[in-house]
Design a protein around this motif. Structure first.
Motif, PDB file in Angstrom:
ATOM      1  N   GLY A 131       0.825  -1.196   0.000  1.00 17.78           N
ATOM      2  CA  GLY A 131       0.000   0.000   0.000  1.00 17.78           C
ATOM      3  C   GLY A 131       0.859   1.244   0.000  1.00 17.78           C
ATOM      4  N   TYR A 132       0.193   2.406   0.096  1.00 20.72           N
ATOM      5  CA  TYR A 132       0.928   3.667   0.060  1.00 20.72           C
ATOM      6  C   TYR A 132       0.248   4.750   0.877  1.00 20.72           C
ATOM      7  CZ  TYR A 132      -2.477   5.102  -3.576  1.00 20.72           C
ATOM      8  OH  TYR A 132      -3.629   5.403  -4.284  1.00 20.72           O
ATOM      9  N   ILE A 133       1.014   5.797   1.152  1.00 18.84           N
ATOM     10  CA  ILE A 133       0.503   7.074   1.631  1.00 18.84           C
ATOM     11  C   ILE A 133       1.072   8.133   0.698  1.00 18.84           C
ATOM     12  CG2 ILE A 133       2.376   7.397   3.315  1.00 18.84           C
ATOM     13  CD1 ILE A 133       0.196   8.704   5.149  1.00 18.84           C
ATOM     14  N   LEU A 192       0.288   5.747  -9.579  1.00 14.83           N
ATOM     15  CA  LEU A 192       0.330   4.502 -10.335  1.00 14.83           C
ATOM     16  C   LEU A 192      -0.883   3.681  -9.959  1.00 14.83           C
ATOM     17  CD1 LEU A 192       1.967   2.559 -12.234  1.00 14.83           C
ATOM     18  CD2 LEU A 192       2.943   1.597 -10.139  1.00 14.83           C
ATOM     19  N   LEU A 193      -1.651   3.266 -10.953  1.00 12.75           N
ATOM     20  CA  LEU A 193      -2.800   2.404 -10.692  1.00 12.75           C
ATOM     21  C   LEU A 193      -2.345   1.184  -9.920  1.00 12.75           C
ATOM     22  CD1 LEU A 193      -5.838   1.813 -11.274  1.00 12.75           C
ATOM     23  CD2 LEU A 193      -5.049   0.535 -13.275  1.00 12.75           C
ATOM     24  N   PHE A 194      -3.056   0.864  -8.836  1.00 10.98           N
ATOM     25  CA  PHE A 194      -2.615  -0.211  -7.969  1.00 10.98           C
ATOM     26  C   PHE A 194      -2.685  -1.560  -8.660  1.00 10.98           C
ATOM     27  CE2 PHE A 194      -2.795  -3.399  -4.682  1.00 10.98           C
ATOM     28  CZ  PHE A 194      -1.848  -2.954  -3.782  1.00 10.98           C
ATOM     29  N   THR A 224       1.317  -7.096  -7.948  1.00 10.31           N
ATOM     30  CA  THR A 224       2.720  -7.348  -8.231  1.00 10.31           C
ATOM     31  C   THR A 224       3.329  -6.138  -8.922  1.00 10.31           C
ATOM     32  OG1 THR A 224       2.347  -9.730  -8.442  1.00 10.31           O
ATOM     33  CG2 THR A 224       4.366  -8.860  -9.407  1.00 10.31           C
ATOM     34  N   VAL A 225       4.481  -5.694  -8.445  1.00 10.31           N
ATOM     35  CA  VAL A 225       5.171  -4.547  -9.025  1.00 10.31           C
ATOM     36  C   VAL A 225       6.590  -4.952  -9.409  1.00 10.31           C
ATOM     37  CG1 VAL A 225       3.791  -2.835  -7.804  1.00 10.31           C
ATOM     38  CG2 VAL A 225       5.903  -3.698  -6.762  1.00 10.31           C
ATOM     39  N   THR A 226       7.279  -4.042 -10.092  1.00 10.46           N
ATOM     40  CA  THR A 226       8.668  -4.231 -10.465  1.00 10.46           C
ATOM     41  C   THR A 226       9.509  -3.104  -9.891  1.00 10.46           C
ATOM     42  OG1 THR A 226       8.623  -2.967 -12.534  1.00 10.46           O
ATOM     43  CG2 THR A 226       7.891  -5.261 -12.633  1.00 10.46           C
ATOM     44  N   ARG A 227      10.808  -3.306  -9.859  1.00 12.93           N
ATOM     45  CA  ARG A 227      11.716  -2.273  -9.364  1.00 12.93           C
ATOM     46  C   ARG A 227      11.556  -0.979 -10.155  1.00 12.93           C
ATOM     47  NH1 ARG A 227      15.204  -2.712  -4.779  1.00 12.93           N
ATOM     48  NH2 ARG A 227      16.639  -1.423  -5.997  1.00 12.93           N
ATOM     49  N   ALA A 228      11.289  -1.075 -11.442  1.00  7.69           N
ATOM     50  CA  ALA A 228      11.190   0.108 -12.296  1.00  7.69           C
ATOM     51  C   ALA A 228       9.941   0.941 -12.034  1.00  7.69           C
ATOM     52  CB  ALA A 228      11.232  -0.310 -13.765  1.00  7.69           C
ATOM     53  N   ASP A 229       8.948   0.390 -11.309  1.00 14.67           N
ATOM     54  CA  ASP A 229       7.733   1.137 -11.011  1.00 14.67           C
ATOM     55  C   ASP A 229       7.969   2.270 -10.017  1.00 14.67           C
ATOM     56  OD1 ASP A 229       5.987  -0.310 -12.676  1.00 14.67           O
ATOM     57  OD2 ASP A 229       5.694  -1.851 -11.139  1.00 14.67           O
ATOM     58  N   PHE A 230       9.097   2.245  -9.316  1.00 14.82           N
ATOM     59  CA  PHE A 230       9.378   3.223  -8.281  1.00 14.82           C
ATOM     60  C   PHE A 230      10.774   3.804  -8.491  1.00 14.82           C
ATOM     61  CE2 PHE A 230       6.243   0.297  -6.772  1.00 14.82           C
ATOM     62  CZ  PHE A 230       5.295   1.115  -6.176  1.00 14.82           C
ATOM     63  N   GLY A 231      10.888   5.105  -8.341  1.00  9.03           N
ATOM     64  CA  GLY A 231      12.152   5.762  -8.618  1.00  9.03           C
ATOM     65  C   GLY A 231      13.200   5.595  -7.539  1.00  9.03           C
ATOM     66  N   SER A 232      12.767   5.404  -6.298  1.00  2.00           N
ATOM     67  CA  SER A 232      13.687   5.269  -5.174  1.00  2.00           C
ATOM     68  C   SER A 232      13.271   4.100  -4.308  1.00  2.00           C
ATOM     69  CB  SER A 232      13.713   6.547  -4.330  1.00  2.00           C
ATOM     70  OG  SER A 232      14.158   7.660  -5.085  1.00  2.00           O
ATOM     71  N   TRP A 233      14.252   3.376  -3.804  1.00  4.23           N
ATOM     72  CA  TRP A 233      14.033   2.209  -2.943  1.00  4.23           C
ATOM     73  C   TRP A 233      14.951   2.255  -1.735  1.00  4.23           C
ATOM     74  CZ3 TRP A 233      10.898  -2.201  -3.986  1.00  4.23           C
ATOM     75  CH2 TRP A 233      10.269  -2.184  -5.246  1.00  4.23           C
ATOM     76  N   GLY A 234      14.455   1.788  -0.585  1.00  2.00           N
ATOM     77  CA  GLY A 234      15.333   1.479   0.521  1.00  2.00           C
ATOM     78  C   GLY A 234      16.090   0.194   0.242  1.00  2.00           C
ATOM     79  N   GLN A 235      17.002  -0.154   1.130  1.00  2.00           N
ATOM     80  CA  GLN A 235      17.816  -1.353   0.929  1.00  2.00           C
ATOM     81  C   GLN A 235      17.060  -2.633   1.266  1.00  2.00           C
ATOM     82  OE1 GLN A 235      17.918   0.428   3.657  1.00  2.00           O
ATOM     83  NE2 GLN A 235      18.007  -1.034   5.353  1.00  2.00           N
ATOM     84  N   GLY A 236      15.929  -2.521   1.945  1.00  2.00           N
ATOM     85  CA  GLY A 236      15.143  -3.657   2.365  1.00  2.00           C
ATOM     86  C   GLY A 236      15.564  -4.154   3.730  1.00  2.00           C
TER      87      GLY A 236
END
Length: 128
Positions: free
Chosen positions: A51-53, A104-106, A109-121
């Protein structure tokens, strides 16, 4: 350049609440029109959008997780959080926070390219 950092316990007991914090630097979580997301990857599976905020505080949760999920933010600390209640071993996964500069329409399943920035996990294991 937005940087994201997850933090929280790596081990949670079944029936308890999983709580994670994402600390953002290099940009404000209230900047129009950014979306701030939680994503997880169970072992051997793809990336699941939890999900998102968004920049105005609006939230959306995956239908399969909605009843157990809450995403909130602390604008003064430039942080947003995930709470997932009543966890089971099926919630064991690497948990990521991520962001993108627009809607982005929910989809589940997503891909890394759907988001410009990521944490390290961060690995979260649900086990007694």
């Amino acid at each position: 350049q937005v940087q994201l950092q997850e933090s929280g316990p790596g081990l949670v007991k079944p029936s308890q609440t999983l709580s994670l914090t994402c600390t953002v630097s290099g940009g404000s979580i209230t900047t129009s029109y950014y979306y701030w997301s939680w994503i997880r990857q169970p072992p051997g599976k793809g990336l699941e959008w939890i999900g998102y905020i968004n920049y105005s505080g609006s939230t959306y949760y995956s239908p399969s997780l909605k009843s157990r999920t809450s995403i909130s933010r602390d604008s003064s600390r430039n942080q947003f959080t995930l709470q997932l209640t009543s966890v089971t071993p099926e919630d064991t996964a690497v948990y990521y926070c991520a962001s993108r500069p627009g809607y982005l329409l929910f989809r589940t399943t997503v891909t890394r390219a759907d988001f410009g920035s990521w944490g390290q996990g961060t690995q979260v294991t649900v086990s007694s």
